[in-house]
Enzyme design. Sequence first.
Site, mmCIF file in Angstrom:
data_model
loop_
_atom_site.group_PDB
_atom_site.id
_atom_site.type_symbol
_atom_site.label_atom_id
_atom_site.label_comp_id
_atom_site.label_asym_id
_atom_site.label_seq_id
_atom_site.Cartn_x
_atom_site.Cartn_y
_atom_site.Cartn_z
ATOM 1 N N ASP A 52 0.805 -1.219 0.000
ATOM 2 C CA ASP A 52 0.000 0.000 0.000
ATOM 3 C C ASP A 52 0.838 1.268 0.000
ATOM 4 O O ASP A 52 0.300 2.362 -0.190
ATOM 5 C CB ASP A 52 -0.917 0.025 1.234
ATOM 6 C CG ASP A 52 -1.913 -1.116 1.253
ATOM 7 O OD1 ASP A 52 -2.159 -1.718 0.188
ATOM 8 O OD2 ASP A 52 -2.452 -1.409 2.346
ATOM 9 N N THR B 81 -12.624 -7.476 -7.131
ATOM 10 C CA THR B 81 -11.265 -7.167 -6.671
ATOM 11 C C THR B 81 -11.073 -5.669 -6.751
ATOM 12 O O THR B 81 -11.657 -4.999 -7.611
ATOM 13 C CB THR B 81 -10.186 -7.887 -7.482
ATOM 14 O OG1 THR B 81 -8.897 -7.585 -6.915
ATOM 15 C CG2 THR B 81 -10.181 -7.464 -8.937
ATOM 16 N N ARG C 129 -4.712 -6.598 -10.531
ATOM 17 C CA ARG C 129 -5.459 -7.857 -10.540
ATOM 18 C C ARG C 129 -6.512 -7.843 -11.636
ATOM 19 O O ARG C 129 -6.714 -8.835 -12.334
ATOM 20 C CB ARG C 129 -6.147 -8.090 -9.184
ATOM 21 C CG ARG C 129 -5.236 -8.521 -8.061
ATOM 22 C CD ARG C 129 -6.080 -9.072 -6.910
ATOM 23 N NE ARG C 129 -5.301 -9.189 -5.683
ATOM 24 C CZ ARG C 129 -5.541 -8.520 -4.565
ATOM 25 N NH1 ARG C 129 -6.542 -7.664 -4.507
ATOM 26 N NH2 ARG C 129 -4.782 -8.705 -3.496
ATOM 27 N N GLY D 56 -14.063 -2.477 1.211
ATOM 28 C CA GLY D 56 -14.331 -3.032 2.528
ATOM 29 C C GLY D 56 -13.205 -3.904 3.029
ATOM 30 O O GLY D 56 -12.284 -4.259 2.286
ATOM 31 N N VAL E 239 -11.686 -7.475 4.909
ATOM 32 C CA VAL E 239 -11.787 -8.869 4.465
ATOM 33 C C VAL E 239 -13.164 -9.448 4.752
ATOM 34 O O VAL E 239 -13.799 -10.068 3.890
ATOM 35 C CB VAL E 239 -10.679 -9.720 5.125
ATOM 36 C CG1 VAL E 239 -10.940 -11.207 4.894
ATOM 37 C CG2 VAL E 239 -9.315 -9.335 4.575
#
Length: 311
Positions: free
Chosen positions: A76, A119, A124, A142, A144
């Site tokens: 990140d 995703t 990705r 959100g 996990v």
Amino acid sequence: MKIRIGTRGSTLALWQANEVARLLPCESEIVTIKTTGDKRQNVSLASIGGKGLFIKELEEALERGEVDVAVHSLKDVPSIIPDSFELAAFLERADPRDAWVHPDGTPIAELPAGSVIGTSAPRRRAQLAALYPHFRIEDIRGNVDTRINKARAGQYAGIVLASAGLTRLGRASEITSYFSVEEMLPAAGQGIVAIEMLRGNDAIREAVRCVNHAPSETAALCERGVLQKYGERLDCYSEVAVHCTVEGPRVLGFSGPRESPEEPRSREPEDPIITIRAFFHGVRAEARGRDAAAVIDAVYEELECQARSIS
């Protein structure tokens, strides 16, 4: 000495901060910072500044003196951070692969055409679209739990998440399958927890260096070194992935300031063999060697060459 550890308030972020606290050789305190990205779950992360927004607000807490260090998922962290900060240590890398999560355990290859895959990462989405052009790839926000619950509620046929996060949260049983690195190249730094601090505090730096994992540091600096070649051209919409593996008994001898830039300036005899794979907006490159700076350059130059040939 007590070290105040700044972190976001998500379950995964708190796990990372507590892991750092467990490893530190001194007393510590967890300080939770509520970020804008955590507060605004109803909009696309890219539209409010991307994951760099989380980092920036933790850096501001460092500048205000509210915390001594900030703990991040390295993937990140923007490739270029302000000169007043440094990434002082890196925890041992967890599994860097991406994971496929389906509520009923259905393999992704068995889904019907038109299935919606969730995703949040542009890299990705790009790689999934190339692997499965008959699917719809849509953004998902959100934590996990929220993402898994959205899949269970039928909003998505399945979702793709970093396997490291699922494992750290004790949710590895949710994983249907793993994407190989060849199928889905991970984000730079994926699976690595980084510790950021203000430059110049030698006592804090000495303490956090005690938890540093040298092979993971080598991989981290090489992966970020490729990203830094792009300078300011990268943003939260960039479809970019970089992954480095390190083979050999020793890690590189890095010298000089880490974040300005982070590329190694020298190497010692018997350096390990480094392999860097990268993906950038549909093109791939790979290079291997003992000189990290040369391998970084080779990967970047191959990406640029391929990009020019198709433009």
